[in-house]
Design a protein around this motif. Structure first.
Motif, short mmCIF file in Angstrom:
data_model
loop_
_atom_site.label_atom_id
_atom_site.label_comp_id
_atom_site.label_asym_id
_atom_site.label_seq_id
_atom_site.Cartn_x
_atom_site.Cartn_y
_atom_site.Cartn_z
N ASN A 626 -6.55 -1.87 10.23
CA ASN A 626 -7.35 -0.67 9.99
C ASN A 626 -7.34 -0.23 8.53
O ASN A 626 -7.45 0.95 8.22
N CYS A 627 -7.16 -1.18 7.61
CA CYS A 627 -7.31 -0.90 6.18
C CYS A 627 -8.78 -1.14 5.84
O CYS A 627 -9.18 -2.21 5.33
N GLN A 628 -9.59 -0.15 6.10
CA GLN A 628 -11.05 -0.33 6.10
C GLN A 628 -11.64 -0.52 4.72
O GLN A 628 -12.75 -1.05 4.57
N ALA A 629 -10.93 -0.08 3.68
CA ALA A 629 -11.49 -0.13 2.33
C ALA A 629 -11.15 -1.41 1.56
O ALA A 629 -11.58 -1.57 0.41
N LEU A 630 -10.39 -2.31 2.15
CA LEU A 630 -10.03 -3.55 1.45
C LEU A 630 -11.29 -4.30 1.02
O LEU A 630 -12.21 -4.49 1.81
N THR A 631 -11.30 -4.73 -0.20
CA THR A 631 -12.48 -5.44 -0.72
C THR A 631 -12.55 -6.82 -0.10
O THR A 631 -11.55 -7.40 0.34
N SER A 632 -13.76 -7.37 -0.08
CA SER A 632 -13.96 -8.70 0.49
C SER A 632 -13.20 -9.76 -0.31
O SER A 632 -12.67 -10.72 0.26
N SER A 633 -13.12 -9.57 -1.64
CA SER A 633 -12.40 -10.54 -2.47
C SER A 633 -10.90 -10.52 -2.14
O SER A 633 -10.24 -11.56 -2.12
N CYS A 634 -10.38 -9.32 -1.86
CA CYS A 634 -8.96 -9.20 -1.50
C CYS A 634 -8.70 -9.87 -0.15
O CYS A 634 -7.71 -10.59 0.03
#
Length: 644
Positions: A626-634
């Motif tokens: 539920n870490c919704q803000a993680l970037t796609s690159s991360c």
């Protein structure tokens, strides 16, 4: 054939016909049985001759299992070719050989020589399979008993019925008796209970005498017995040919000390328990009746681990306790009295008993000032503790004393004399203040769940190793530490201290575990620096010292800053498990890789987290649910990361 032999065989057959279906004596006066009897007869389904049924009757001692079974037996025995009523427990000696011989002698009406249980099983199968049998096995307490005399339904001829009475419901399950063919005997209702105690007291005397003055004492007897027929019969017999005052005295005596006959009957179930099961039962009977099952398990798990659930299941199966529909642990009042009486018999001196529940006994023990370890947890009666001056007292545990309101503010001998090492007041939710704690020997202070505790006086605890203030939800400030030194403290738990704002300067050279989960208002603590303010010049005056001992850190739902993660957290270089759940961080900095031994990292519900810049070299488990803000690159980098 000789004439006398022929006549003898005729007589033998006639006698068999005469004795076929003979009924057994049940009791002199029966009340409240008819509905339960009809229910059991329906379970037997006697009219169906194409199958064999085993029916189990279970319940606590003295509840009337045998009486009910005999009533059913007498009502149906005439429909069977042969029958047998067998008192199992009292005739079982090491193996089932004696039981087999008794059963065979009643079925075939002659003695058959048996040399082993195995041989007896073979003979029983041959004989029973040819007959429609009604078998009543009373008071079974061991599965081997059933295996020896009624192993399987195919031992019996079609139409046969086996009735088993037991205190242990699990025995029925183990023997293959289906749940729909078991019945738990119910307590008598108040009307039937009144009638039973009245009859045993006055037999056939005119009932007018009862209502001319005895009704009140009979009502007391009904309330005391709580529907247990055995108790009603025993108390009623005590009332026979007695005046009203004598009846009151007899009942007073029963309420003080359980009648010996009732005690012996009920205690059979207790005696069958294993050692740890006995300990759990006595804890529940003396201290935990009425508590939620989840609370009971939580309390007792500290002593018994996760096997506590199994121990409780055994007590339920043996009819010693019940779990109500609302999830509370309950037990019959007389079962409770039986347990308490077992503890009383440990010693005439309350201070030498394993458990205390009466507030007068507790005060007496504490005033004696001779005890070295005192545990009276879960006592609902105690409201206050008398002044302590016990030089030998090492451990004091008053946990779960729901009505405990105060400790003595002036405690004689606390300084320089009292050698107390452990003080536990877990879930004493009415306590608002505890006395000045200047105990040079104290090693553990556990105030977990003291939800009304707002302040704690200064601590001077040179030997302190564990401090648990978790769930002290109204606690606003951490206690002042005299000299700022808790050099031996290994465990510091402040979970769910919702109103805690700060922790004063403390030096903790030995800290191994710290947990500040859900301390929503916590802004600063000098051990680890400033959690809330990003500027390094906001750090408190006491310089933090790196700790190589801490292996576990939990900062769930705290105001952890980037500055803290980048700098202050690194003081704990040997941490192996780090919980940062529900924090409002946006970046997990590169400095996290400096945790060379970190194997588990929890970042669940960090909803503003965008970047995890580095992964520690020894990490084996990373959770970022539920870490919704993680970037796609991360996310891509994490997926490509090789985790060892």
């Amino acid at each position: 054939m000789y004439e006398h032999v022929f006549i003898g065989k005729i007589v033998e057959e006639v006698l068999k016909k005469i004795t076929l279906g003979i009924t057994l004596h049940v009791g002199d006066y029966l009340v409240g049985l008819e509905p339960q009897k009809q229910r059991l007869i329906s379970l037997l389904n006697v009219g169906s001759d194409d199958t064999v049924h085993m029916v189990g009757i279970h319940g606590i001692g003295g509840i009337g299992k045998t009486t009910l079974a005999l009533e059913v037996y007498n009502s149906t025995v005439h429909q069977f070719q042969c029958s047998c009523f067998l008192k199992v427990r009292e005739n079982y000696h090491k193996n089932g050989l004696v039981l087999q011989k008794i059963l065979l002698s009643q079925i075939v009406e002659k003695n058959i020589e048996i040399n082993s249980v195995e041989e007896g099983i073979s003979i029983l199968q041959k004989i029973l399979s040819k007959n429609k049998v009604l078998l009543l096995l009373d008071d079974v307490d061991n599965e081997k008993q059933l295996q020896a005399i009624a192993g399987k339904p195919n031992w019996f001829g079609l139409g046969s019925r086996v009735i088993i009475t037991t205190r242990n419901q699990r025995l029925l399950t183990l023997h293959g008796v289906e749940a729909e063919h078991t019945y738990e005997v119910k307590e008598l209702n108040d009307k039937d209970a009144f009638e039973l105690v009245r009859w045993n007291a006055f037999k056939n005397e005119k009932t007018d005498r009862v209502f001319s003055g005895y009704a009140h004492v009979l009502d007391r007897a009904v309330a005391y017995a709580s529907g247990l027929p055995l108790a009603l019969e025993v108390i009623g017999s005590h009332f026979s040919n007695r005046t009203i005052e004598e009846c009151k005295c007899a009942l007073d005596q029963c309420e003080r000390v359980l009648d010996e006959k009732i005690q012996m009957t009920l205690q059979l179930s207790f005696d069958d328990l294993k050692k740890e099961e006995k300990i759990v039962f006595l804890d529940i009977a003396c201290c935990l009746k009425g508590y939620k099952l989840t609370t009971v398990e939580q309390i007792l798990r500290a002593h018994h681990g996760y096997s506590i659930r199994n121990h409780i299941n055994v007590l339920v199966e043996k009819s010693l306790i019940k779990i109500s529909e609302f999830g509370n642990v309950t037990l019959h009042d007389l079962i409770e009295d039986m347990g308490k009486d077992i503890v009383r018999q440990e010693s005439p001196n309350p201070g030498e008993r394993s458990r205390l529940w009466d507030s007068d006994d507790i005060e007496e023990v504490l005033k004696e000032n001779k005890v070295s370890s005192f545990e009276s947890s879960r006592c609902r009666d105690i409201k206050s503790v008398p002044p302590l001056n016990c030089p030998s007292l090492i451990e004091l545990d008053l946990s779960y004393c729901a009505n405990l309101e105060s400790f003595p503010l002036m405690v004689n001998g606390f300084r320089g004399q009292l050698k107390l090492k452990i003080l536990r007041l877990i879930n004493c939710r009415k306590i608002k203040i505890i006395p000045l704690i200047m105990l040079d020997s104290l090693e553990e202070l556990n105030l977990r769940g003291c939800t009304n505790l707002k302040t704690i006086p200064p601590l001077k605890l040179a030997s302190f190793e564990e401090l648990d203030l978790s769930y002290c939800t109204t606690l606003e400030s951490f206690p002042h530490v005299v000299d700022g030194f808790l050099g031996k403290l290994k465990t510091l738990l402040l979970t769910n201290c919702h109103n805690l704002k700060s922790i004063p300067p403390i030096k903790l050279d030995s800290l191994e575990k710290v947990d500040f989960s859900n301390c929503h208002l916590l802004e600063r603590y000098s051990i680890l620096g400033n959690l809330n303010l990003p500027k390094r010049d906001a750090v408190l005056s006491m310089n933090p010292t790196p700790s190589s001992r801490v292996e576990y850190i939990c900062h769930e739902n705290c105001k952890v800053s980037l500055d803290y993660l980048s700098d202050r957290l690194l003081m704990f270089a040997n941490v192996t498990e780090l919980h940062l759940t529900k924090n409002r961080i946006t970046v997990l900095p590169k400095s996290i890789k400096e945790f060379k031994f970190l194997s588990r990292l929890i970042l669940d519900d960090c909803k503003e987290l965008q970047e995890i810049q580095e992964i520690p070299p020894s990490l084996k488990s990373l959770s970022a649910l539920n870490c919704q803000a993680l970037t796609s690159s991360c996310k891509t980098k994490l997926l490509n990361q090789v985790m060892i």
